[in-house]
Design an enzyme around this catalytic site. Structure first.
Site, mmCIF file in Angstrom:
data_model
loop_
_atom_site.group_PDB
_atom_site.id
_atom_site.type_symbol
_atom_site.label_atom_id
_atom_site.label_comp_id
_atom_site.label_asym_id
_atom_site.label_seq_id
_atom_site.Cartn_x
_atom_site.Cartn_y
_atom_site.Cartn_z
ATOM 1 N N LEU A 14 49.340 67.453 37.038
ATOM 2 C CA LEU A 14 49.970 66.543 37.985
ATOM 3 C C LEU A 14 49.329 66.620 39.370
ATOM 4 O O LEU A 14 48.706 67.630 39.716
ATOM 5 C CB LEU A 14 51.462 66.875 38.119
ATOM 6 C CG LEU A 14 52.348 66.578 36.920
ATOM 7 C CD1 LEU A 14 53.730 67.181 37.125
ATOM 8 C CD2 LEU A 14 52.431 65.072 36.671
ATOM 9 N N SER A 87 44.025 62.859 34.712
ATOM 10 C CA SER A 87 43.831 62.500 33.291
ATOM 11 C C SER A 87 45.134 62.654 32.503
ATOM 12 O O SER A 87 45.265 63.570 31.698
ATOM 13 C CB SER A 87 42.678 63.273 32.661
ATOM 14 O OG SER A 87 42.700 64.641 32.904
#
Length: 172
Positions: A14, A87
């Site tokens: 995150l 990602s």
């Protein structure tokens, strides 16, 4: 895998998990050891190479495809390319692994959402919660935690120096 052959250290997690902090610390330690490395920071790449992309699913996919190709090029030249990129989806990381091939190390920089929000100096999470930032990973868009990462770094529990030691053990 030998770092002298090059590698791609793909740090996922995150926003605020500590990917950039860890990437820069690893880069510094590798530099001290005489190993060529480069940090490919997702935020920096989005201001330049990927400035034409937004945060839709298609744009995220293209952003990460480009990052993986750049990382692979550096790896082929003997660098340890340290990609610090959110990602958020399994498919993104799987595609990056396929592009890079041998030498890809997936690192999950894991921190609870509350910790990431507390670390957020730019106020992005607050803006996302107010609806000012659409497609914000962890708030309005999901983050799929890696199922089988090569390394897990719990950045809220492990000091940066120890995390770097753990990473170096994986690429030595």
């Amino acid at each position: 895998m030998s770092a002298s052959r090059g590698a791609v250290i793909w740090m996922t997690g995150l926003s605020g998990a500590g990917k950039s902090t860890l990437a820069n610390a690893l880069h510094q330690r590798l530099k001290e050891r005489g190993q060529t490395s480069i940090v490919l920071d997702g935020d920096v790449l989005r201001r330049g190479l990927n400035a034409d992309l937004g945060f839709t699913h298609a744009d995220r996919t293209e952003n990460l495809r480009r990052v993986a190709h750049v990382a692979a090029l550096f790896m082929q030249q003997g660098f340890v390319a340290i990609a610090a990129v959110i990602s958020p989806e399994h498919q993104h990381r799987r595609a990056a692994r396929e592009i890079v091939g041998e030498g890809f190390v997936e690192v999950f920089v894991n921190a609870p959402l509350a910790v990431c929000e507390a670390r957020d100096a730019k106020g992005l999470y607050a803006r996302a919660r107010r609806g000012e930032i659409p497609h914000f990973t962890g708030i309005s868009d999901p983050f799929e935690a890696p199922l089988k990462p090569d390394v897990v770094i719990e950045s809220d529990r492990l000091p940066v120096d120890q995390a770097v030691d753990r990473l170096l053990a994986h690429i030595a």
